[in-house]
Design an enzyme around this catalytic site. Structure first.
Site, PDB file in Angstrom:
ATOM      1  CD  GLU A  55      14.899  20.679  -7.471  1.00 24.68           C
ATOM      2  OE1 GLU A  55      14.721  19.518  -7.046  1.00 24.68           O
ATOM      3  OE2 GLU A  55      14.006  21.335  -8.021  1.00 24.68           O
ATOM      4  CE1 TYR A 138      14.069  16.002 -10.021  1.00 25.63           C
ATOM      5  CE2 TYR A 138      15.410  16.545  -8.102  1.00 25.63           C
ATOM      6  CZ  TYR A 138      14.284  16.750  -8.878  1.00 25.63           C
ATOM      7  OH  TYR A 138      13.387  17.726  -8.539  1.00 25.63           O
ATOM      8  CG  ASP A 156      10.162  14.076  -8.737  1.00 26.47           C
ATOM      9  OD1 ASP A 156       9.345  13.667  -9.599  1.00 26.47           O
ATOM     10  OD2 ASP A 156       9.853  14.889  -7.850  1.00 26.47           O
TER      11      ASP A 156
END
Length: 309
Positions: A55, A138, A156
């Site tokens: 990520e 996020y 996102d």
């Protein structure tokens, strides 16, 4: 049938019939079950640390560049403790050209915090994750969903665009994440763990591969007939098609990248003359070198420059 496709194909009940977003989720989930990319951080043997690394790497960097870097990174530093003990110079060299090398420093700081506060194990829960260095809303939601298989509202840029079009009927979302978008995302996300995880992954994939910013492939979209934007005639489509990515040539980002490349490729400290040779504008170069030093990405030792130890 097993896996995500089976979960997406669950029969309609009275509860889902009253849910205005059930058909959207089911169609996208079935599509994802049939077409999802085979990525290593989605594999059954993935680890929470591997998901967290992916990520961070994927922030503003395409999958095609991230995947080989992620594989090499995880082979070298498979656990937070491994990265925590590495030299900063090795970390920056391994980060290479993924962009925004400050992310590499934050990831190492995150690893050290996981070791110091959580016995080397990526913590559970969005609140605990957000307390880690460099982990925002996020990333905490994504790790909660994709690593720990718990419900989270994962939003996102790609998900924002899917919701803006399919639910909101507009070509593109607002420049910054709004309260209205947040409410829509929470309303669309399923309330159960498995459904929420599937929706998060599927909606991100749809935005990345089909519902793209400039050239959406509406003919291949699993919700093309239900999409509010398409039904309205795709208003604002011409604006979305003209949307440009940020310029690169001549920017400070380019200069910083050249300086970092010169230092990564050198076995030791680099002479000031060598650094000055990477860019023609001396004032811009000096500004960029100073910013790299301030960010902790470069150290100046006398008239030489090097990556931090």
């Amino acid at each position: 049938m097993t896996g995500p496709a089976a979960r997406a194909a669950r029969p309609t009940t009275a509860a889902t019939a009253r849910d205005p977003h059930a058909d959207l989720r089911d169609a996208v989930g079935r599509w994802f079950g049939d077409t999802a990319r085979d990525l290593p951080w989605r594999a059954p043997d993935r680890t929470p640390w591997g998901v967290l690394v992916s990520e961070v790497m994927l922030q503003q960097t395409p999958v095609v560049r991230v995947e080989p870097a992620w594989r090499a990174w995880m082979e070298r530093w498979p656990e937070p403790a491994d990265l925590a003990a590495a030299s900063t110079a090795d970390v920056l060299r391994a980060w290479g050209r993924l962009g925004y090398p400050r992310r590499a420093l934050r990831l190492q700081e995150c690893a050290r915090t996981i070791v110091a506060r959580h016995d080397g194990v990526v913590p559970l829960g969005e609140e605990a994750l957000r307390a880690l260095p460099g982990v925002g809303e996020y990333t905490a939601a994504a790790v909660t969903a994709f690593a720990h298989a718990q419900r989270a509202v994962v939003v996102d840029t790609n998900v924002r665009r899917v919701l803006a079009r399919a639910v909101g009927g507009v070509a593109l979302p607002a420049p910054s994440y709004t309260a209205a978008e947040r409410a829509t995302a929470a309303a669309v996300a399923p309330t159960d763990d498995a459904g929420a995880v599937l929706w998060a992954a599927a909606s991100m994939e749809l935005g990345a591969l089909v519902c793209t910013a400039r050239s959406p492939r509406c003919g291949a979209c699993p919700v093309r007939d239900a999409c509010a934007w398409r039904r309205a005639g795709r208003p604002g489509d011409e604006h979305a098609a003209r949307r440009r990515t940020q310029a690169w040539a001549g920017t400070d980002r380019q200069v910083r990248g050249r300086v970092m490349a010169a230092l990564r490729e050198a076995p030791g400290p680099v002479a000031g003359d060598t650094v000055r040779a990477v860019w023609h504008d001396a004032a811009q170069l000096d500004r960029c070198v100073a910013s790299l030093v301030e960010d902790g990405l470069v150290e100046q030792v006398g008239g030489r420059y090097r990556l931090p130890d």
